[in-house]
Design an enzyme around this catalytic site. Structure first.
Site, PDB file in Angstrom:
ATOM      1  N   CYS A  68       0.810  -1.217   0.000  1.00  0.00           N
ATOM      2  CA  CYS A  68       0.000   0.000   0.000  1.00  0.00           C
ATOM      3  C   CYS A  68       0.846   1.273   0.000  1.00  0.00           C
ATOM      4  CB  CYS A  68      -0.988   0.050   1.155  1.00  0.00           C
ATOM      5  SG  CYS A  68      -2.210   1.353   0.884  1.00  0.00           S
ATOM      6  N   CYS A  75      -5.912   2.030  -4.464  1.00  0.00           N
ATOM      7  CA  CYS A  75      -5.421   2.606  -3.219  1.00  0.00           C
ATOM      8  C   CYS A  75      -6.389   3.701  -2.779  1.00  0.00           C
ATOM      9  CB  CYS A  75      -4.029   3.188  -3.423  1.00  0.00           C
ATOM     10  SG  CYS A  75      -3.331   3.772  -1.878  1.00  0.00           S
TER      11      CYS A  75
HETATM   12  C1  LIG Z   1      -0.894   0.278   7.070  1.00  0.00           C
HETATM   13  C2  LIG Z   1      -1.387  -0.503   5.888  1.00  0.00           C
HETATM   14  C3  LIG Z   1      -2.403   0.015   5.108  1.00  0.00           C
HETATM   15  C4  LIG Z   1      -2.860  -0.680   3.998  1.00  0.00           C
HETATM   16  N1  LIG Z   1      -3.898  -0.161   3.283  1.00  0.00           N
HETATM   17  C5  LIG Z   1      -4.408  -0.860   2.237  1.00  0.00           C
HETATM   18  C6  LIG Z   1      -5.563  -0.386   1.551  1.00  0.00           C
HETATM   19  O1  LIG Z   1      -6.123   0.658   1.894  1.00  0.00           O
HETATM   20  N2  LIG Z   1      -6.033  -1.110   0.515  1.00  0.00           N
HETATM   21  C7  LIG Z   1      -5.447  -2.284   0.133  1.00  0.00           C
HETATM   22  O2  LIG Z   1      -5.945  -2.930  -0.796  1.00  0.00           O
HETATM   23  N3  LIG Z   1      -4.342  -2.768   0.772  1.00  0.00           N
HETATM   24  C8  LIG Z   1      -3.812  -2.087   1.810  1.00  0.00           C
HETATM   25  N4  LIG Z   1      -2.734  -2.586   2.492  1.00  0.00           N
HETATM   26  C9  LIG Z   1      -1.952  -3.703   1.914  1.00  0.00           C
HETATM   27  C10 LIG Z   1      -2.556  -5.077   2.172  1.00  0.00           C
HETATM   28  O3  LIG Z   1      -2.794  -5.254   3.536  1.00  0.00           O
HETATM   29  C11 LIG Z   1      -1.581  -6.138   1.662  1.00  0.00           C
HETATM   30  O4  LIG Z   1      -1.263  -5.847   0.311  1.00  0.00           O
HETATM   31  C12 LIG Z   1      -2.184  -7.533   1.736  1.00  0.00           C
HETATM   32  O5  LIG Z   1      -2.428  -7.872   3.082  1.00  0.00           O
HETATM   33  C13 LIG Z   1      -1.242  -8.546   1.119  1.00  0.00           C
HETATM   34  O6  LIG Z   1      -1.752  -9.834   1.268  1.00  0.00           O
HETATM   35  P1  LIG Z   1      -0.756 -11.109   1.279  1.00  0.00           P
HETATM   36  O7  LIG Z   1      -1.613 -12.284   1.524  1.00  0.00           O
HETATM   37  O8  LIG Z   1       0.111 -11.056   0.101  1.00  0.00           O
HETATM   38  O9  LIG Z   1       0.160 -10.831   2.548  1.00  0.00           O
HETATM   39  P2  LIG Z   1      -0.309 -10.809   4.064  1.00  0.00           P
HETATM   40  O10 LIG Z   1      -1.741 -10.442   4.171  1.00  0.00           O
HETATM   41  O11 LIG Z   1       0.683  -9.958   4.772  1.00  0.00           O
HETATM   42  O12 LIG Z   1      -0.185 -12.317   4.519  1.00  0.00           O
HETATM   43  C14 LIG Z   1       1.024 -13.052   4.460  1.00  0.00           C
HETATM   44  C15 LIG Z   1       0.853 -14.261   5.358  1.00  0.00           C
HETATM   45  O13 LIG Z   1       1.963 -15.145   5.152  1.00  0.00           O
HETATM   46  C16 LIG Z   1       2.370 -15.640   6.408  1.00  0.00           C
HETATM   47  N5  LIG Z   1       3.786 -16.045   6.309  1.00  0.00           N
HETATM   48  C17 LIG Z   1       4.873 -15.247   6.338  1.00  0.00           C
HETATM   49  N6  LIG Z   1       5.982 -16.003   6.263  1.00  0.00           N
HETATM   50  C18 LIG Z   1       5.586 -17.282   6.166  1.00  0.00           C
HETATM   51  C19 LIG Z   1       6.267 -18.524   6.083  1.00  0.00           C
HETATM   52  N7  LIG Z   1       7.616 -18.583   6.081  1.00  0.00           N
HETATM   53  N8  LIG Z   1       5.556 -19.661   6.011  1.00  0.00           N
HETATM   54  C20 LIG Z   1       4.186 -19.622   6.015  1.00  0.00           C
HETATM   55  N9  LIG Z   1       3.486 -18.473   6.113  1.00  0.00           N
HETATM   56  C21 LIG Z   1       4.175 -17.319   6.188  1.00  0.00           C
HETATM   57  C22 LIG Z   1       2.144 -14.475   7.359  1.00  0.00           C
HETATM   58  O14 LIG Z   1       2.060 -14.919   8.703  1.00  0.00           O
HETATM   59  C23 LIG Z   1       0.849 -13.887   6.837  1.00  0.00           C
HETATM   60  O15 LIG Z   1      -0.284 -14.419   7.475  1.00  0.00           O
HETATM   61  C24 LIG Z   1      -2.272  -1.936   3.646  1.00  0.00           C
HETATM   62  C25 LIG Z   1      -1.269  -2.472   4.453  1.00  0.00           C
HETATM   63  C26 LIG Z   1      -0.837  -1.778   5.566  1.00  0.00           C
HETATM   64  C27 LIG Z   1       0.228  -2.385   6.446  1.00  0.00           C
END
Ligand SMILES: Cc1cc2nc3c(=O)[nH]c(=O)nc-3n(C[C@H](O)[C@H](O)[C@H](O)COP(=O)(O)OP(=O)(O)OC[C@H]3O[C@@H](n4cnc5c(N)ncnc54)[C@H](O)[C@@H]3O)c2cc1C
Length: 454
Positions: free
Chosen positions: A204, A384
């Site tokens: 983000c 965003c």
């Molecule tokens: C402050 C903030 C504001 C945001 N605002 C927005 C917004 O307004 N709109 C929007 O669309 N997005 C927003 N985002 C971004 C969004 O939250 C992320 O892009 C999204 O969560 C990504 O999803 P993901 O599944 O790729 O990663 P995550 O949701 O981070 O999940 C990754 C998972 O993998 C697990 N993991 C890590 N390492 C390992 C391992 N070795 N083995 C097994 N599991 C593992 C973790 O524990 C976690 O549960 C924001 C993020 C933040 C921090």
């Protein structure tokens, strides 16, 4: 009217066609899961599909796959007890939502028919179709989906880990400090307020500045704005990647006297003297350092590919899982897919992007399993919601592949609006918990077609 059409229930209904396509595959899946191969695999820690990560991306995919392929066919490897809806953290940092509203026990959101392996993946061996867990156990798969998120590198800013959450230093990027942002904004009595954005890819890319607009509004309302100097430092050369939104944001910064600085990357915090040290990355002062005193410092730390992916055969040169940008299939290993923040997909890393990515990935992976040759293609969609106040927002929606806006609504989304603010604050979180983590929300594409063709 516009908001009502975004209700989770209507979204589920409208997704009926896609769900029934997945469900018809479930009959086939019963045949697949009845074979000795799958049953033996389950006993031997082996699964039809292994999903690495139970975050936004992992759950959106695992829900549908486990529903379609049946019990014990899908495993999710996820070490955390808690699942966070991180987009809410901007609101939490500004005191507009509670931290509790952003989280759910992992056991509550884990798909019923998926096997939750509560551990971390330590390494991949894609030639043998196995992953090794931190506890040393080996898990094998027919298909692998990597959805492990981005790594937040707190330690890359000198003194940040030990300073975070103390004496005015905070970050919305950690569950441990996001509530401190609200506390420090409210306790602020005026002085220098600094907000930073690193030069690395982050999740983000709008969040580092959203909290600045919300803090400025609060300080204005508290009558301390005239004794407050607000500066934004970005390691990049633009305030936002897409010009249409960047132009509006710059107008807002000018009108609200928010000082924007480019090519300046936070390198060090000196807590004793309350100073922030920046590396200057461009312009005439390139190569020098800039030291400023702070009374409030909101840090967005550098981020990058997770170390265990970087060191694996799955990664590209930058450490991300190396997938085709349209099909989401790995460029070398045909039975491996990736999506979300850990993937090499060259678009802005958001949960919104995952809504489109997950639909494409599920289509293509299930197509592999059931011999369906209809390939879906991801177009780089991302979004965003740029919150600029406690009642307004610019809803940036665009393709990271074309750099062009890809807006859903039939109005100019680069203008600040209450409607898109309420959508982001109240309705999208509902869609997330009730539909996205359950695999039934594949983004606003259908609505865009509807509104844009009307
Ligand atoms: C402050 C903030 C504001 C945001 N605002 C927005 C917004 O307004 N709109 C929007 O669309 N997005 C927003 N985002 C971004 C969004 O939250 C992320 O892009 C999204 O969560 C990504 O999803 P993901 O599944 O790729 O990663 P995550 O949701 O981070 O999940 C990754 C998972 O993998 C697990 N993991 C890590 N390492 C390992 C391992 N070795 N083995 C097994 N599991 C593992 C973790 O524990 C976690 O549960 C924001 C993020 C933040 C921090």
């Amino acid at each position: 009217m516009v908001l009502a059409s975004f209700s989770p229930l209507s979204s589920v209904a409208r997704l009926g066609a896609r769900s029934s396509a997945f469900q018809s595959r479930r009959f086939l899946a019963q045949a697949v899961s009845a074979t000795p191969k799958i049953q033996d695999q389950a006993k031997a820690s082996s699964y039809k599909v292994v999903v690495v990560g139970g975050g936004s991306a992992g759950l959106a995919v695992a829900s549908t796959l486990s529903e379609t392929l049946g019990s014990k066919a899908v495993a999710v490897i996820e070490p955390s007890d808690v699942h966070y809806y991180q987009p809410l953290w901007t609101f939490v940092g500004a005191g507009l939502k509670t931290f509790d509203e952003s989280k759910m026990a992992m056991s509550e959101v884990m798909p019923e028919k998926a096997q939750w392996i509560k551990d971390s993946v330590a390494s991949f061996d894609p030639k043998k179709n196995t992953v090794t867990l931190a506890n040393g156990e080996s898990i094998s798969y027919d298909y692998l989906v990597v959805a492990a998120g981005i790594q937040v590198n707190w330690g890359k800013i000198k003194n940040l880990p030990e300073t975070l959450g103390k004496n005015g230093v905070t970050s919305n990027y950690s569950p441990n400090s996001v509530e401190k942002t609200d506390e420090f904004i409210k306790a602020f009595k005026g002085g220098n307020a600094l907000f930073t954005m690193p030069s690395t890819p982050i999740k983000c890319a709008g969040a580092p500045q959203k909290i600045m607009y919300l803090a400025e509004e609060q300080w204005r309302k508290a009558g301390i704005r005239t004794k407050t100097d607000i500066k934004y430092f970005t390691g990049l050369g633009k305030i936002f990647a897409i010009d249409k939104y960047a132009n509006e944001l710059l107008k807002i910064c000018k009108a609200r006297n928010l000082n924007v600085n480019y090519f300046t990357d936070l390198a060090e915090i000196r807590p004793d003297s309350k100073e922030a040290v920046f590396n200057v990355l461009g312009g005439e002062a390139k190569g020098t350092q800039l030291t400023l005193s702070y009374d409030f410092l909101h840090v967005t730390p550098p981020m990058g590919a997770p170390e265990f992916i970087k060191s694996s055969p799955l990664s590209n040169a930058d450490g991300w899982v190396d997938v085709d940008k349209e099909t989401l299939r790995h460029n070398k290993f045909q039975n491996v897919y990736a999506l979300g923040d850990c993937s090499s997909l060259p678009t802005s890393k958001t949960a919104a992007a995952i809504t489109s990515q997950s639909a494409v990935l599920k289509n293509n992976l299930l197509g592999d399993i059931f011999g369906d040759k209809q390939v879906a293609k991801y177009d780089g969609y991302t979004s965003c919601p740029l919150i600029t106040g406690s009642d307004k927002l610019i809803l940036a929606e665009f393709s990271g592949y074309t750099g062009q806006p890809q807006e859903t609504f039939p109005f100019d989304q680069s203008k600040e609006r209450l409607s898109t603010y309420l959508l982001t604050k109240e309705i999208i979180p509902e869609i997330y918990w009730k539909s996205m983590v359950k695999g039934t929300w594949d983004g606003p594409g259908k609505y865009r077609k509807l509104f844009r063709s009307a």
